[in-house]
Design an enzyme around this catalytic site. Structure first.
Site, short mmCIF file in Angstrom:
data_model
loop_
_atom_site.label_atom_id
_atom_site.label_comp_id
_atom_site.label_asym_id
_atom_site.label_seq_id
_atom_site.Cartn_x
_atom_site.Cartn_y
_atom_site.Cartn_z
N ALA A 64 -16.89 -3.84 -0.95
CA ALA A 64 -15.55 -3.39 -0.55
C ALA A 64 -14.75 -3.09 -1.81
O ALA A 64 -14.99 -3.67 -2.87
CB ALA A 64 -14.84 -4.47 0.27
N SER A 65 -13.79 -2.17 -1.66
CA SER A 65 -12.93 -1.83 -2.79
C SER A 65 -11.52 -1.61 -2.28
O SER A 65 -11.30 -0.83 -1.35
CB SER A 65 -13.44 -0.56 -3.48
OG SER A 65 -12.59 -0.20 -4.56
N SER A 113 -7.05 -1.77 -3.63
CA SER A 113 -6.22 -1.35 -4.75
C SER A 113 -6.25 -2.34 -5.90
O SER A 113 -6.19 -1.96 -7.07
CB SER A 113 -4.78 -1.15 -4.28
OG SER A 113 -4.27 -2.35 -3.72
N ASP A 119 -3.88 -14.67 8.06
CA ASP A 119 -4.44 -13.33 8.28
C ASP A 119 -5.78 -13.45 9.01
O ASP A 119 -6.82 -13.04 8.49
CB ASP A 119 -4.63 -12.62 6.94
CG ASP A 119 -4.83 -11.12 7.08
OD1 ASP A 119 -4.47 -10.58 8.14
OD2 ASP A 119 -5.33 -10.49 6.13
#
Length: 418
Positions: A111-112, A114, A269
């Site tokens: 995953a990438s 910011s 979350d």
């Protein structure tokens, strides 16, 4: 010091360039609605402002509906950096040959976003892990951008004269605290281990969090155990690993509710990507970058609200909302209770499905939370962000309940609070 100053000046120049481009477009007639214009500008400005946009999207207790809805589209997904950049951060942070720590690292990112990028790896001792690595230069960008956040808030206030929220200073402080905590991976490691201690104190062996490997972790690198499992919204996949999906959800809810008053933090979350059913049937809580903390007064009100929610006592729910909220007028709790009943019945009427896309679910939950906050504002109640975070998690769990077609009763909820 000089290098830092040059980087800061360069970032200021970048920011000024983006703002100038937006201004020129506006003068030339490219004038989308203000929320859209602001969201597009934030995305062009990069990491800090994307995080700010996500803060707005998740904070209907603080921002107007049109901004909260628009910033749902502020996705924190970016192209992965070449592994050479990530490798340079790892070498700089860990200060030893990577081969002394990792037997292998997958150069292709899992995953990438910011701020960080995640890679799968294996330790020299054989454990499967994931490595969360802060992207190069992000800390300088964030440090510089925080000075612009004050300006952004003032612009937001100026272009939205009737903005209903707490003082700008409080909001900026909340944003800064949230962003700084999420960017400090040692703080995230502390959150994970605090939740792990809570599980140990309560003899909870049915829920796990990833183990943190401190020898391979710093403020910009977090190496954690890799947990294998499936999303809590994928009922068909859950059945492969759990003989009783209903009980699995009850365990997850039990644990989360218990953490509200038995742990210093609660996971703030619990969307489907962060709540997993593992291949051994246990529940896995992952990603503790966003957590909440409750004051005793908020917990008491939340307790009353939750019990009343399950038992259908809307008058008590209304009283709890008044207790936890900020009000400048006398609230007619009888009228509020009627609106609450309509809202809850609408939520309960959502169609049950066997699988929900994570992004679709997130959008639905945020819309419901915005509707809930709007209802409260009509009655003169404004919530602190922590209460908004709590309500959002309740909506997530309610969605999972619908997916699994579970009918909870008051006794179930009371058991969660023991």
């Amino acid at each position: 010091m000089l290098r830092s100053g040059i980087k800061g000046a360069w970032r200021v120049a970048q920011t000024t360039s983006v703002l100038a481009k937006t201004g020129v477009g506006w003068l030339r007639g490219d004038r989308p609605p203000t929320p859209q214009l602001l969201r597009e500008t934030f995305e062009d400005l990069g990491a800090t402002y994307i995080k700010l946009g996500q803060f707005i999207a998740s904070s209907p207790t603080l921002f107007p509906e049109e901004y909260v809805e628009e910033f749902q589209a502020c996705l924190d997904q970016t192209e992965a950096l070449p592994f050479s950049y990530i490798e340079s951060v790892l070498k700089k942070e860990l200060k030893q040959p990577l081969s002394d720590i990792y037997a292998e690292i997958d150069p292709n990112a899992l995953a990438s976003a910011s701020i960080a990028q995640v890679h799968a790896a294996k330790l020299v001792t054989g454990e499967d892990v994931v490595i969360k690595v802060q992207k190069p230069g992000v800390e300088h960008v964030i440090h510089t951008d925080m000075n612009f956040i004050h300006l952004a808030m003032k612009i937001l206030e100026m272009i939205t004269p009737h903005l209903e929220m707490a003082s700008l200073a409080d909001i900026v402080g909340e944003i800064q605290k949230s962003m700084m905590e999420e960017c400090d991976f040692l703080k995230e490691a502390q959150n994970i281990e605090e939740f792990e201690r809570f599980l140990a104190r309560t003899d909870n062996t049915l829920v796990v969090v990833p183990k943190v490997y401190h020898q391979a972790s710093t403020s910009r690198v977090l190496t954690m155990e890799r947990l294998y499992g499936v999303s809590m919204t994928n009922l068909d996949a859950i059945k492969q690993y759990s003989e009783n999906p209903e009980m699995t959800l009850r365990i997850a809810m039990n644990t989360w509710f218990a953490s509200l008053h038995q742990c210093e933090i609660f996971h703030a979350d619990v969307h489907a990507g962060n709540l997993m059913v593992l291949t051994d049937g246990r529940v896995g809580f992952i990603d503790f970058g966003i957590v909440g903390r409750l004051t005793p007064g908020t917990w008491d009100a939340m307790n009353d609200f939750g019990e009343a929610l399950i038992s259908g006592d809307y008058e008590t729910m209304a009283d709890a909302m008044v207790t936890v909220g900020i009000t400048k007028q006398k609230v007619d709790t009888h009228k509020l209770s009627r609106d609450l009943e309509k809202f809850i019945k609408r939520v309960d009427g959502l169609q049950s499905v066997s699988y929900l896309d994570i992004t679709e679910t997130e959008n639905d939950i945020n819309k419901l939370l915005t509707e809930f906050v709007k209802m409260a504002k009509r009655h003169g109640i404004q919530f602190p962000r922590q209460f908004g975070l709590l309500i959002k998690q309740l909506l997530y769990f309610d969605r999972y309940r619908h997916v699994m077609a579970i009918d909870l009763v008051a006794e179930d909820y009371l058991a969660f609070l023991q």
